[in-house]
Design an enzyme around this catalytic site. Structure first.
Site, PDB file in Angstrom:
ATOM      1  N   LYS A  41       0.787  -1.172   0.043  1.00  0.00           N
ATOM      2  CA  LYS A  41      -0.032   0.050  -0.105  1.00  0.00           C
ATOM      3  C   LYS A  41       0.896   1.336   0.000  1.00  0.00           C
ATOM      4  O   LYS A  41       0.750   2.243  -0.799  1.00  0.00           O
ATOM      5  CB  LYS A  41      -0.827  -0.146   1.355  1.00  0.00           C
ATOM      6  N   ARG A  85      -9.633   0.555   8.490  1.00  0.00           N
ATOM      7  CA  ARG A  85      -9.267  -0.774   9.046  1.00  0.00           C
ATOM      8  C   ARG A  85     -10.654  -1.434   9.730  1.00  0.00           C
ATOM      9  O   ARG A  85     -10.307  -2.601  10.139  1.00  0.00           O
ATOM     10  CB  ARG A  85      -8.122  -0.866   9.770  1.00  0.00           C
ATOM     11  N   ARG A 117      11.739  -5.487   4.818  1.00  0.00           N
ATOM     12  CA  ARG A 117      11.270  -4.109   4.623  1.00  0.00           C
ATOM     13  C   ARG A 117      12.102  -3.269   5.346  1.00  0.00           C
ATOM     14  O   ARG A 117      12.420  -3.403   6.494  1.00  0.00           O
ATOM     15  CB  ARG A 117       9.812  -3.891   5.128  1.00  0.00           C
ATOM     16  N   ARG A 157      11.612  -1.302  10.720  1.00  0.00           N
ATOM     17  CA  ARG A 157      10.333  -1.078  11.735  1.00  0.00           C
ATOM     18  C   ARG A 157      10.442  -2.010  12.950  1.00  0.00           C
ATOM     19  O   ARG A 157      10.546  -3.266  12.889  1.00  0.00           O
ATOM     20  CB  ARG A 157       8.954  -1.036  11.267  1.00  0.00           C
ATOM     21  N   ARG A 182      -0.697  -8.742  13.552  1.00  0.00           N
ATOM     22  CA  ARG A 182      -1.302  -7.966  12.967  1.00  0.00           C
ATOM     23  C   ARG A 182      -1.998  -8.394  11.676  1.00  0.00           C
ATOM     24  O   ARG A 182      -3.147  -7.953  11.160  1.00  0.00           O
ATOM     25  CB  ARG A 182      -0.129  -6.904  12.199  1.00  0.00           C
TER      26      ARG A 182
HETATM   27  P1  ADP Z   1       1.160  -1.571   7.700  1.00  0.00           P
HETATM   28  O1  ADP Z   1       2.193  -0.939   6.748  1.00  0.00           O
HETATM   29  O2  ADP Z   1       2.275  -2.946   7.908  1.00  0.00           O
HETATM   30  O3  ADP Z   1       0.000  -1.939   6.948  1.00  0.00           O
HETATM   31  P2  ADP Z   1       0.583   0.441   9.320  1.00  0.00           P
HETATM   32  O4  ADP Z   1       1.770   1.380   8.996  1.00  0.00           O
HETATM   33  O5  ADP Z   1      -0.428   0.884   8.304  1.00  0.00           O
HETATM   34  O6  ADP Z   1       1.066  -0.774   9.047  1.00  0.00           O
HETATM   35  O7  ADP Z   1       0.244   0.660  10.638  1.00  0.00           O
HETATM   36  C1  ADP Z   1       0.932   0.430  11.761  1.00  0.00           C
HETATM   37  C2  ADP Z   1       0.117   0.142  13.034  1.00  0.00           C
HETATM   38  O8  ADP Z   1      -0.419   1.231  13.343  1.00  0.00           O
HETATM   39  C3  ADP Z   1      -1.097  -0.926  13.033  1.00  0.00           C
HETATM   40  O9  ADP Z   1      -0.468  -2.054  13.271  1.00  0.00           O
HETATM   41  C4  ADP Z   1      -1.896  -0.293  13.953  1.00  0.00           C
HETATM   42  O10 ADP Z   1      -1.627  -0.416  15.278  1.00  0.00           O
HETATM   43  C5  ADP Z   1      -1.925   1.251  13.835  1.00  0.00           C
HETATM   44  N1  ADP Z   1      -3.074   1.612  12.765  1.00  0.00           N
HETATM   45  C6  ADP Z   1      -2.594   2.232  11.527  1.00  0.00           C
HETATM   46  N2  ADP Z   1      -3.677   2.524  10.947  1.00  0.00           N
HETATM   47  C7  ADP Z   1      -4.817   2.219  11.683  1.00  0.00           C
HETATM   48  C8  ADP Z   1      -6.190   2.167  11.701  1.00  0.00           C
HETATM   49  N3  ADP Z   1      -6.889   2.827  10.612  1.00  0.00           N
HETATM   50  N4  ADP Z   1      -7.015   1.738  12.736  1.00  0.00           N
HETATM   51  C9  ADP Z   1      -6.319   1.267  13.807  1.00  0.00           C
HETATM   52  N5  ADP Z   1      -5.056   1.022  13.875  1.00  0.00           N
HETATM   53  C10 ADP Z   1      -4.198   1.471  12.960  1.00  0.00           C
HETATM   54  P1  ADP Z   2       2.308  -1.986   3.156  1.00  0.00           P
HETATM   55  O1  ADP Z   2       2.279  -0.346   3.225  1.00  0.00           O
HETATM   56  O2  ADP Z   2       1.077  -2.608   2.737  1.00  0.00           O
HETATM   57  O3  ADP Z   2       2.395  -2.289   4.575  1.00  0.00           O
HETATM   58  P2  ADP Z   2       4.811  -1.774   1.882  1.00  0.00           P
HETATM   59  O4  ADP Z   2       4.378  -0.934   0.603  1.00  0.00           O
HETATM   60  O5  ADP Z   2       5.474  -0.986   2.951  1.00  0.00           O
HETATM   61  O6  ADP Z   2       3.364  -2.080   2.152  1.00  0.00           O
HETATM   62  O7  ADP Z   2       5.616  -2.915   1.288  1.00  0.00           O
HETATM   63  C1  ADP Z   2       6.073  -4.023   2.315  1.00  0.00           C
HETATM   64  C2  ADP Z   2       7.414  -4.366   1.552  1.00  0.00           C
HETATM   65  O8  ADP Z   2       7.330  -4.968   0.393  1.00  0.00           O
HETATM   66  C3  ADP Z   2       8.259  -3.304   1.339  1.00  0.00           C
HETATM   67  O9  ADP Z   2       9.579  -3.727   1.860  1.00  0.00           O
HETATM   68  C4  ADP Z   2       8.244  -3.195  -0.327  1.00  0.00           C
HETATM   69  O10 ADP Z   2       9.705  -2.711  -0.575  1.00  0.00           O
HETATM   70  C5  ADP Z   2       7.902  -4.562  -0.601  1.00  0.00           C
HETATM   71  N1  ADP Z   2       6.956  -4.597  -1.725  1.00  0.00           N
HETATM   72  C6  ADP Z   2       5.994  -3.602  -2.124  1.00  0.00           C
HETATM   73  N2  ADP Z   2       5.383  -3.985  -3.037  1.00  0.00           N
HETATM   74  C7  ADP Z   2       5.931  -4.959  -3.711  1.00  0.00           C
HETATM   75  C8  ADP Z   2       5.943  -5.880  -4.799  1.00  0.00           C
HETATM   76  N3  ADP Z   2       4.978  -5.786  -5.629  1.00  0.00           N
HETATM   77  N4  ADP Z   2       6.813  -6.912  -5.242  1.00  0.00           N
HETATM   78  C9  ADP Z   2       7.940  -7.225  -4.277  1.00  0.00           C
HETATM   79  N5  ADP Z   2       7.935  -6.386  -3.081  1.00  0.00           N
HETATM   80  C10 ADP Z   2       7.040  -5.208  -2.873  1.00  0.00           C
END
Ligand code: ADP
Ligand code: ADP
Ligand code: ZN
Length: 219
Positions: free
Chosen positions: A14, A88, A127, A161, A172
């Site tokens: 995302k 979410r 990541r 992270r 998660r």
């Molecule tokens: P990821 O990139 O792995 O999807 P995020 O960076 O979006 O994770 O979120 C990190 C953490 O922040 C989540 O594990 C949760 O604790 C909190 N968080 C983020 N967005 C939301 C949301 N919309 N509702 C509740 N908790 C959230």
């Molecule tokens: P999210 O925001 O949904 O948690 P991220 O954009 O942070 O996901 O991506 C998670 C990890 O996967 C990062 O290390 C990123 O560089 C890698 N990644 C993202 N998209 C792809 C893809 N299409 N193929 C392979 N690796 C990817």
């Protein structure tokens, strides 16, 4: 002006795709995860409140994230919002509909990024991000061009992270399946759902999203 949601489990890509859309289309990325991490880094009261919850991989309350989104939607300017990691939960989805409604806007599409759990574990393990500009990397699928330096801003502050460890990831993912995945059915019946193959290469995922955006803008 099209507003979209990027929906998918942790590691689905995302953030990676949102940053491209900001770059290429001048859209505005609204990432609740980033906003919360910023609050922690700034040591604010909110940051102290959510730190433990996030470290355990649980969701923070709906009230907190809805408040953050509401605030940012009022101040941010650009050609369409990208809701990244929000909503979410179903109450968050309802709140978003109200917020958009109130400002005379609507939701164009909900892009569901489909990635299987096996790939997620690998993505999260590899990541790392730039502490200065937020660019997202992966040790094998998206390494920096020069070892130890960010391609975008040159910073050497590359970070892994704290919540990207196998135990927290499991929590998660459980939160995702219990609380977030029902949104897939919700938006499907709302006629907004657009699934894309999140397992494809980053450029190909971007192309699939572009198709959805162009189709939505034309309709
Ligand atoms: P990821 O990139 O792995 O999807 P995020 O960076 O979006 O994770 O979120 C990190 C953490 O922040 C989540 O594990 C949760 O604790 C909190 N968080 C983020 N967005 C939301 C949301 N919309 N509702 C509740 N908790 C959230
Ligand atoms: P999210 O925001 O949904 O948690 P991220 O954009 O942070 O996901 O991506 C998670 C990890 O996967 C990062 O290390 C990123 O560089 C890698 N990644 C993202 N998209 C792809 C893809 N299409 N193929 C392979 N690796 C990817
Ligand atoms: Zn950088």
């Amino acid at each position: 002006m099209t507003n979209i949601i990027l929906l998918g489990p942790p590691g689905a890509g995302k953030g990676t795709q949102a940053r491209r859309l900001v770059e290429e289309r001048g859209m505005v990325q609204l990432s609740t995860g980033d906003m919360l991490k910023e609050a922690i880094a700034d040591g604010t009261e909110l940051g102290r409140k959510v730190e433990g919850i996030m470290a355990r991989g649980e969701l923070v309350t709906d009230e907190i994230v809805i408040g953050l989104i509401d605030e940012k939607m009022k101040s941010a300017k650009g050609s369409g919002f990208i809701f990244d990691g929000f909503p979410r939960t179903l109450p968050q989805a309802d709140a978003l509909a109200d917020l958009l409604d109130r400002s005379g806007q609507s939701l164009g599409a909900v892009i569901e990024m489909r990635v299987d759990d096996e790939a997620l574990v690998d993505r999260i393990a590899g990541r790392f991000t730039c502490g200065n500009c937020g660019e997202v990397y992966h040790k094998t699928t998206k390494p920096t061009a020069k070892e130890g330096a960010c391609d975008v801003c040159g910073s050497h502050d590359l970070r892994h992270r704290a919540d990207d460890n196998p135990e927290t990831l499991k929590q998660r993912l459980m939160e995702y399946y219990k609380k977030t995945s029902p949104l897939i059915g919700y938006y499907y019946h709302d006629g907004k759902l657009a699934p894309v193959d999140g397992l494809a290469e980053i450029d190909d995922v971007a192309k699939s999203i572009a198709v959805v955006l162009d189709r939505t803008a034309a309709s």
